[in-house]
Write an enzyme that holds these catalytic residues in place. Structure first.
Site, PDB file in Angstrom:
ATOM      1  N   TYR A   1     -22.349   8.315 -27.290  1.00  0.00           N
ATOM      2  CA  TYR A   1     -22.118   6.949 -26.828  1.00  0.00           C
ATOM      3  C   TYR A   1     -23.234   6.532 -25.873  1.00  0.00           C
ATOM      4  CZ  TYR A   1     -17.365   6.426 -28.708  1.00  0.00           C
ATOM      5  OH  TYR A   1     -16.283   6.275 -29.542  1.00  0.00           O
TER       6      TYR A   1
ATOM      7  N   LYS B   1      -8.501   8.204 -37.228  1.00  0.00           N
ATOM      8  CA  LYS B   1      -9.664   8.083 -38.100  1.00  0.00           C
ATOM      9  C   LYS B   1      -9.368   8.795 -39.418  1.00  0.00           C
ATOM     10  CE  LYS B   1     -12.275   5.999 -35.037  1.00  0.00           C
ATOM     11  NZ  LYS B   1     -12.888   4.672 -35.238  1.00  0.00           N
TER      12      LYS B   1
ATOM     13  N   ASP C   1      -8.227   4.091 -39.605  1.00  0.00           N
ATOM     14  CA  ASP C   1      -9.565   3.489 -39.538  1.00  0.00           C
ATOM     15  C   ASP C   1     -10.522   4.328 -40.375  1.00  0.00           C
ATOM     16  OD1 ASP C   1     -12.002   2.407 -38.853  1.00  0.00           O
ATOM     17  OD2 ASP C   1     -11.810   2.742 -36.698  1.00  0.00           O
TER      18      ASP C   1
ATOM     19  N   GLU D   1     -15.601  -4.928 -35.931  1.00  0.00           N
ATOM     20  CA  GLU D   1     -16.505  -4.322 -34.959  1.00  0.00           C
ATOM     21  C   GLU D   1     -17.953  -4.310 -35.437  1.00  0.00           C
ATOM     22  OE1 GLU D   1     -16.562   0.319 -34.852  1.00  0.00           O
ATOM     23  OE2 GLU D   1     -14.514  -0.275 -35.414  1.00  0.00           O
TER      24      GLU D   1
ATOM     25  N   ASP E   1     -15.897  -7.820 -31.287  1.00  0.00           N
ATOM     26  CA  ASP E   1     -16.576  -6.818 -30.462  1.00  0.00           C
ATOM     27  C   ASP E   1     -17.405  -7.551 -29.424  1.00  0.00           C
ATOM     28  OD1 ASP E   1     -19.062  -5.079 -29.811  1.00  0.00           O
ATOM     29  OD2 ASP E   1     -17.701  -3.648 -30.766  1.00  0.00           O
TER      30      ASP E   1
ATOM     31  N   HIS F   1     -12.111  -4.533 -30.856  1.00  0.00           N
ATOM     32  CA  HIS F   1     -12.637  -3.177 -30.893  1.00  0.00           C
ATOM     33  C   HIS F   1     -13.107  -2.783 -29.501  1.00  0.00           C
ATOM     34  CE1 HIS F   1     -16.364  -0.599 -31.343  1.00  0.00           C
ATOM     35  NE2 HIS F   1     -15.405   0.182 -31.806  1.00  0.00           N
TER      36      HIS F   1
END
Length: 433
Positions: free
Chosen positions: A32, A218, A246, A299, A322, A349
């Site tokens: 990230y 996920k 997702d 997103e 987003d 998101h």
């Protein structure tokens, strides 16, 4: 008049891939990251914004933001709608930079980071959190911020004014409600694809104990694994908790339909990003085939025009804007107005560094000043990296608390910037492989 005298851009990265935090079917090893923007003024305060990425792309994103400095440095410090609208139009209207989009991808995300930093700066000067700063603007001021080019076949200026004027009634009561109750959240923290079954169960149990009414998993790596994990999640949380899934753009249309047919016995609430975010007709076909399972996306939707088409085609049941993908607050206002026009709930998101901090402002502003509704709406909660921000998002009893500090909540601690700056910060030099 105070001036913006410098724009500083930093490459900030967090090694989340070490523990597979953020892992999904398309992004198995995300770090990230944020291309982090500081607008320095000659009178204080400064403004802060970011574009969220997941690693090496941050090199490109930071360079794109720096390329826009001539439009920013030397401008008067923005204080209201007129200046914020003018800045957005100047950035989007740079014809040579626009060629890289237009209004999409790295170039548009760079514009969004700067526009968001300008909103942060304006809200700080007003002494208000952004959600309340924007909510105090008149319908006419808000409409002046929106670029209706390419939208008028679906949303006219007059329709936008009507939506905003209708929301004027009860605004004070909704502000009081947000301040007292916060805004509903859902948790993604249990569902990363790289987590073991035991960790999934433990974190799902914790999410329910913490007051969340929905969790998200996920999916998209292996069907047999997904069926097992979905069954485990449903058995863990019970029938009354929503479980969304997702796929992170993993599938073709036919694969999405067959995969969701296999997961349908476990009552998934929505399927998120089942296919390419650019495939409007593909989303429409999936939505028709998998109903009553909802289809959610947003997103990676690159601008208001694609959102318009998704809504016109009845391709989505949940709109996931987003804060850092499109052209900043201005364009997200257009997207909120489109969602209100078509009656589609917005569930932003927030899986990424700083996104929880930012999108809570947008949802709260939407509730107060645009849609006037929180029905079937919630904000994603990912319990990572909040301690790096000076005004971190806080969720209590499954609800986001309303931010009270002035600004857009994007500012990072100086110690974080020193430690996680790439490639020279200690986090990276001390752990180099």
């Amino acid at each position: 008049m105070a001036k913006i005298v410098a724009m500083e851009v930093r490459d900030v990265r967090f090694p989340t891939s070490r523990d597979l935090d953020g892992s999904d079917a398309m992004n198995p090893d995300p770090d990230y990251s944020a291309a982090y923007v500081e607008l320095h003024t000659d009178a204080g305060p400064d403004g802060y914004g970011l574009a969220f990425t997941i690693g090496r792309g941050n090199d490109v994103q930071a360079a794109a933001i720096r390329a826009l400095a001539p439009h920013v440095v030397g401008r008067d410090v923005p204080e209201g709608a007129e200046a914020l609208g003018a800045l957005s139009r100047a950035l989007v209207g740079d014809s040579q930079f626009r060629w890289l989009g237009p209004e999409k991808g790295v170039a548009h995300m760079a514009i969004g980071a700067i526009v968001n930093a300008a909103w942060d700066l304006a809200a700080r000067r007003a002494g208000l959190p952004l959600w309340k700063f924007a909510s105090r603007m008149t319908p006419e001021e808000l409409v002046s911020l929106v670029d209706f080019r390419y939208l008028s076949d679906a949303l006219t200026e007059q329709e936008a004014l009507d939506i905003l004027r209708a929301a004027e009634s009860g605004k004070a009561e909704r502000i009081a409600r947000i301040e007292a109750e916060g805004y509903r959240a859902y948790s993604t923290s249990a569902g990363w694809l790289g987590y073991s079954d035991a960790k999934l169960v433990r974190l799902a149990e914790q999410a329910v104990a913490d007051g969340f009414e929905m969790i998200k998993l996920k999916v998209g790596g292996n069907l047999e694994d997904d069926v097992r994990r979905m069954k485990l999640a449903r058995e863990t949380v019970g029938a009354d908790i929503r479980v969304a899934v997702d796929a992170n753009q993993r599938w073709d249309v036919s694969t999405a339909v067959s995969w969701m047919t296999a997961l349908a016995p476990f009552d998934p609430y929505w399927i998120e990003e089942p296919t390419s975010p650019d495939d409007v007709l593909g989303h429409a076909a999936i939505a028709k085939a998998v109903a009553p399972i909802r289809v959610a996306t947003g997103e990676h939707v690159q601008n208001r025009v694609v959102f318009k088409q998704l809504l016109q085609a009845h391709a989505i049941d949940v709109l996931q804007l987003d804060a850092a993908r499109v052209g900043g607050v201005n364009e997200n206002l257009a997207i909120l107005l489109l969602a209100a026009k078509f009656g589609v709930p917005v569930c932003p998101h927030a899986g990424g560094v700083g996104l929880c901090e930012l999108v809570r402002h947008l949802s709260m502003f939407d509730f107060v000043a645009v849609s006037g509704s929180d029905e079937d709406r919630s904000i994603e909660w990912v319990d990572h990296l909040h301690d790096h921000f000076t005004d971190p998002a806080v969720v209590r009893d499954g609800r986001y608390l309303a931010p009270t500090a002035p600004g857009f909540s994007a500012r990072m601690h100086d110690a974080t910037l020193r430690r996680f700056s790439f490639p020279d910060g200690p986090e990276w030099t001390e752990n180099a492989q």
